[in-house]
Each structure stands twice: as C-alpha cells, then as structure tokens.
Design an enzyme around this catalytic site. Structure first.
Site, PDB file in Angstrom:
ATOM      1  CD1 TRP A  77      35.518  37.612  38.204  1.00 52.13           C
ATOM      2  CD2 TRP A  77      35.564  37.119  36.032  1.00 52.13           C
ATOM      3  NE1 TRP A  77      35.704  38.788  37.520  1.00 52.13           N
ATOM      4  CE2 TRP A  77      35.726  38.513  36.180  1.00 52.13           C
ATOM      5  CE3 TRP A  77      35.554  36.569  34.746  1.00 52.13           C
ATOM      6  CZ2 TRP A  77      35.892  39.373  35.101  1.00 52.13           C
ATOM      7  CZ3 TRP A  77      35.720  37.431  33.659  1.00 52.13           C
ATOM      8  CH2 TRP A  77      35.881  38.809  33.841  1.00 52.13           C
ATOM      9  CG  MET A  78      41.590  37.256  39.705  1.00 58.18           C
ATOM     10  SD  MET A  78      43.262  36.578  39.851  1.00 58.18           S
ATOM     11  CE  MET A  78      43.831  36.729  38.145  1.00 58.18           C
ATOM     12  CG  ASN A  79      37.446  41.733  38.563  1.00 59.02           C
ATOM     13  OD1 ASN A  79      36.665  40.873  38.959  1.00 59.02           O
ATOM     14  ND2 ASN A  79      37.389  42.980  38.991  1.00 59.02           N
ATOM     15  CG  ASP A  80      39.781  45.442  39.534  1.00 61.34           C
ATOM     16  OD1 ASP A  80      39.661  44.994  38.395  1.00 61.34           O
ATOM     17  OD2 ASP A  80      39.203  46.476  39.930  1.00 61.34           O
ATOM     18  CG  PHE A 136      32.910  46.764  43.920  1.00 63.85           C
ATOM     19  CD1 PHE A 136      32.303  45.519  43.928  1.00 63.85           C
ATOM     20  CD2 PHE A 136      32.450  47.699  43.006  1.00 63.85           C
ATOM     21  CE1 PHE A 136      31.276  45.205  43.038  1.00 63.85           C
ATOM     22  CE2 PHE A 136      31.431  47.405  42.117  1.00 63.85           C
ATOM     23  CZ  PHE A 136      30.837  46.159  42.132  1.00 63.85           C
ATOM     24  CB  SER A 137      38.929  47.323  43.779  1.00 62.93           C
ATOM     25  OG  SER A 137      38.875  46.290  42.831  1.00 62.93           O
ATOM     26  NE  ARG A 205      34.126  51.658  40.181  1.00 63.15           N
ATOM     27  CZ  ARG A 205      33.111  52.155  39.490  1.00 63.15           C
ATOM     28  NH1 ARG A 205      32.012  52.546  40.106  1.00 63.15           N
ATOM     29  NH2 ARG A 205      33.208  52.291  38.173  1.00 63.15           N
ATOM     30  CG  ASP A 206      38.060  51.158  42.706  1.00 62.77           C
ATOM     31  OD1 ASP A 206      37.362  50.217  43.119  1.00 62.77           O
ATOM     32  OD2 ASP A 206      38.032  51.561  41.531  1.00 62.77           O
ATOM     33  CD1 TRP A 338      36.829  46.536  33.556  1.00 62.42           C
ATOM     34  CD2 TRP A 338      35.591  44.671  33.548  1.00 62.42           C
ATOM     35  NE1 TRP A 338      36.846  46.013  34.834  1.00 62.42           N
ATOM     36  CE2 TRP A 338      36.091  44.870  34.847  1.00 62.42           C
ATOM     37  CE3 TRP A 338      34.797  43.554  33.297  1.00 62.42           C
ATOM     38  CZ2 TRP A 338      35.825  44.000  35.902  1.00 62.42           C
ATOM     39  CZ3 TRP A 338      34.522  42.680  34.339  1.00 62.42           C
ATOM     40  CH2 TRP A 338      35.029  42.910  35.624  1.00 62.42           C
TER      41      TRP A 338
END
Length: 549
Positions: A77-80, A136-137, A205-206, A338
């Site tokens: 899996w991959m996201n941001d 997280f990001s 976050r981020d 998402w």
C-alpha cells in the site's frame, strides 16, 4: 497487502536501513504472474461505493494497471507523498506505506520519471508497554547551516507521531517528531528526544517545515483538523531557529472545515517583480485540494483568493519539493480518494502518484492566477509521434465512432496511429456551433473514458462511468470543471493517458483534472466527437510514451 518488512532493520537508536539491494523500478522489471483469482477476490465492493465486480481481460499482462510513467510501489500500500526534497541532482520521495500501521518508505530519482526504491526509513513502533507510534505525514528540508546540530546539509524530516493500540489512553493522540539523515537518506535516525512538540489531543498533523529567508529562520505549517482548547481548526504557523524548539505564531483558520496536509510556498508572479504566498492543503469534506493565494508577513497568512487545485476525483495530499533549483514550484500528489481507495483493484500493490507538476502564478485582472503544467521532464519519454493533424472538421456524421474499430472512414483520426495505453495528446479545438465536442481515450468494445467540452455551459467533463472496472454511474462517475474558452474561442487540452489514469491540463494549465480508470487491456482506441453542430480540430499532436528507450 503489505510490503515486506523483512528488508528493514530498526536499531536501538531508531535507525532504519535497507538490508537488501535497492530496487530499481521499471514496469517490466516488476511484472509478476498474478492469476485471475486475485482479481475475482475483489468482487463485490462496498455499499455506496464503486465495485470491482469482474476480472480484467488483460491476460497479456499480469499487472494490467501498473503505470508506465507514474510512481507506484513495487508491492503493498501507498498513500501521501512525504518528505519531498531535492539535493545534489536527486529528487527524494518518501511516502506513507503499509495499510496499518503506516511507515515512511523512500524512493529517489534524477529525472522524476524513473524511480529507485530504498525500503523503509521511518518504521512504526509497535505497541508494547506503551501505545504504538505510527509515523504519519510530514515534510523535509536540507539544513545547510546545521541549525539542528545533526550535521551540515543534513536532511531533516518532521512527521506526526500517531499513537495507536487497543487499551491505551494515548491512542489517537498526535504529536510532532523529527528524524534526520546525514548520508542523503540512506540511513534515517529518529531524534532521541522526540516528540519535539508533545500533545494530548488528536487531529493535529502533517508538519511541513520551510526556510523563511526574510529573518533567516525556520517556519512550519501543521493542520489542526478539528479545534482544540484555545486553538481553532486550520493551518497553524510555527517558528524555530533549530528545527527542534518551536514557538506557535498564528492560525490561518479554516472556519471549522477539516483540513490536512498543508504547504506554504512563496512563488514569483510572472510578468511582475512581485511574489505571492500560497497555502495548499487537502480539504476533507468533500475530498479536494485547494490553493489559497495571499500574503505572509512571517507571522500570519492572509488569503486574497482560493481556488480548487484539481477538479478530478483522484488528486489528494499534495506536497512540494523543497530546495529545488530556481524554486520550480514542483509538487506531486497521491492519485486516489479516501472514499474508495482501499477498494480499488489490488495486484499486490495499491496506490500511485500523479505526474509531477509545476505551479506558477501569472498576473491577472483579479490578482495572481494559478497555472499548472506537467513537469518538463515528461517530454523526455515521448517515443513515436503517432500523428499530427491540422484544420480538420468534426461533425456528428464524420466523428469517430464509439468503438475505434468502427471509426468512420472520414473521422479525423481515421488512418492515424493514435492508439495505445500510454499516450500524450495535445489538441486545440474550436467548438464553433457544436453543443459539445471532445475526445475518447482507452476506447474499446462499448467502453471509453470520455473528455467532453460543453460549449453552451462552458464546462469540461470527464466521464468514467463506462471506462472499465470499478467505477459506474454513481457519485464518482463524472467529474466537471468550469472552463471558459481562450480569447480566440478555442479550448486546449493536454492529456496524459497511462494504464490506470487520465490526467488533463486544460487551457494552458488554467484547469486540471485527475482521475483513475481501470479499462480492459484491449481498450486502446482514441477518437474525436462533436454533437449538435460542427467543430474544428485546429491542431492535434499525439505521442506514444514509454520509460524504456
């Protein structure tokens, strides 16, 4: 499916190293034999979402949706995108990997097209006596002057520590942390005094740090997704002299709307001696990315206008590369949504990035206007020129038919070699008296991805309701964007087709539209159409695209 964690070793100091040979990614080197049963297992779908209901007909290729020139992970899996930074001729792309818990994996490229994977660099901490920490990001910078004390030219990353694990009071808390590398990302160390910004709440976050030249100090933006005590929701701005000790400055408030993955960039306004600041972030309801353009005085950001960054369904969590030559305004986004990402076809990998693109500002009647263009490096993968046409009429009677095999002998693309799964098409069209005019790509037997310009309503549409597997006539079938014609009455489309995506840059980058598609392997046709009148194809040029020379 998750990537293989056996290739990653975490030492007592929080270091992650790749123990196997780094993996060079090309499409054909990744081809694996995956039977139809793997596709069939995905049948069914989720209530209210698209369903992947049958196997792909791509027996010719075990990975029919593996992109040719977009980055995708070799497995899992991959996201941001995370920690994007340029150093010594190399573009670094960290990214969120693993369905759960998340981790930072790493890839590099010298041309933004061909990527080498280097494995996991910031692993998760599993729950034990305390809650687990999932990284997280976040973003990264090059600390040229060793302000953090990790070493001159160290790569310093900021990331969110998301606490997780059943039965822990801290589960759901999000704090801010530092990791660093002194060997160009080969080895990444977690800062031993993390977190640098403790927290007892979630939805925060981020972090993305940046150098603020005006006072020779660091700034950082973090999203407060939902309000906390004495802090409104929005993009928070922080200041530091060393990337470890941070002082809160202000919040660019969201008005209660949930935002995440913020960026703060200063860009020149072309044609003037001025510049403007852009806050780019992901809005969560509905899912979209926005560019807010305005002024930043080192403490507060004030917006003058806000625009939607992309009008497709599959453009999210963008991040800019730091430290690029000439401040290119270069960024990339996760090409998914998402609302259905976990249900999309899975060939042992899930997730891909958009093409890298640049954002620029031009002087307009109502202040700076945004233009977005695919990174210039993409011209290097043009192979055969398939066709070049000028001054061709498109009428309902001579338009290419719904299936390329049945195209009319008088159709504008009849007799050309414009066909394929990986294409770049640049077309200038004058709608004239046609109600609608457009282009079909990845066309096959009763199947096509349809790009339509509605001249009467000045609207660009992308229809994937009959583009193959997964998507249908539901909420995510048709995307649209307002699009006025250029001053000469024409529309200009630059279209990038890959094996599971269509990206559109319209009217010299004024509008963009990014969407996933999952067509049959045999669906390779391209055609033009007009309805309600005659349009003129003023010019079209098409190229086959390939990363293999």
């Amino acid at each position: 499916m998750h990537g293989d964690d056996s290739e990653t070793i975490e030492t007592s100091d929080g270091t992650a190293q790749t123990s196997e040979t780094d993996l060079q990614l090309t499409r054909r080197s990744l081809t694996r034999t995956i039977g139809a049963g793997a596709f069939a297992a995905l049948a069914g779908g989720v209530d209210g979402l698209p369903s992947f209901a049958s196997t792909a007909s791509a027996a010719e290729d075990a990975e029919p949706y593996r992109p040719e020139y977009h980055f995708s992970p070799s497995e899992g899996w991959m996201n941001d995108p995370n920690g994007l930074v340029y150093k010594n001729g190399t573009y670094h792309l960290f990214y969120q990997a693993g369905e759960w818990p998340r981790r930072w994996d790493h890839a590099t490229s010298t041309d933004l097209i061909n990527w080498t994977e280097h494995g996991t660099k910031i692993p998760a901490v599993e729950p034990g006596d305390t809650a687990g920490i999932s990284p997280f990001s976040g973003g990264a910078v090059i600390d040229e002057n060793d302000t953090a004390g990790f070493g001159e030219d160290a790569l310093v990353a900021m990331y969110t520590g998301h606490h997780y694990g059943d039965g822990f009071d801290a589960a759901g808390i999000e704090d801010q942390r530092v990791a660093y590398s002194t060997d160009n990302g080969e080895t990444v160390h977690k800062y031993e005094e993390n977190p640098v910004l403790p927290s007892d709440v979630g939805d925060w976050r981020d972090p993305r740090p940046l150098w603020y030249e005006s006072d020779g100090n660091w700034r950082m933006v973090i999203t407060r997704v939902s309000p906390a005590e004495n802090r409104p929701a929005g993009v928070e701005i922080w200041e530091s002299s060393n990337l470890k000790d941070w002082e809160y400055l202000s919040t660019y408030e969201s008005g209660g709307e949930p935002w995440e993955t913020p960026n703060l960039e200063q860009l020149p306004v072309e044609g003037t001696d001025e510049s403007a600041w852009v806050v780019s972030m992901s809005a969560m309801d509905p899912r979209r990315v926005e560019h807010h353009i305005g002024c930043f005085d080192g403490t507060e950001f004030t917006a003058e206008k806000a625009i939607r960054a992309d009008h497709g369904f599959d453009f999210y969590a963008p991040q800019y590369w730091a430290n690029t030559p000439e401040n290119r305004g270069l960024y990339i986004a996760w090409m998914n949504n998402w609302n259905y990402a976990m249900e999309t076809p899975d060939n042992g990998w899930q997730g891909e990035m958009t093409v890298p693109r640049t954002i620029s500002l031009v002087d307009g009647d109502d202040g700076p206007e945004v233009r977005q263009h695919p990174a210039s490096e993409l011209t290097e993968i043009r192979q055969e020129q398939l066709a070049e046409l000028s001054d061709k009429q498109i009428t309902p009677s001579n338009a290419d038919q719904v299936c390329s095999q049945e195209a009319s002998a008088s159709g504008p693309l009849s007799g050309t070699d414009v066909d394929g799964r990986t294409l770049e098409i640049v077309a200038t069209i004058d709608p004239q008296d046609a109600d609608e005019v457009g282009l079909r790509v990845r066309e096959g037997d009763e199947q096509a991805s349809i790009i339509t310009y509605d001249a009467a309503n000045e609207e660009l549409r992308f229809d994937r309701t009959n583009a193959g597997e997964f998507f249908d006539e539901g909420e995510y079938g048709v995307a649209d964007a307002p699009l006025k014609p250029l001053c000469d009455g024409t529309i200009e489309l630059r279209v990038f087709v890959d094996r599971s995506s269509v990206e559109i840059f319209a009217n010299e980058g004024r509008k963009t539209m990014t969407n996933l598609v999952f067509p049959d392997w045999e669906s390779t046709g391209v055609s033009l159409f007009a309805d309600g009148g005659t349009a003129t194809l003023e010019h079209l040029i098409a190229y086959d695209l390939s990363t293999e020379s």
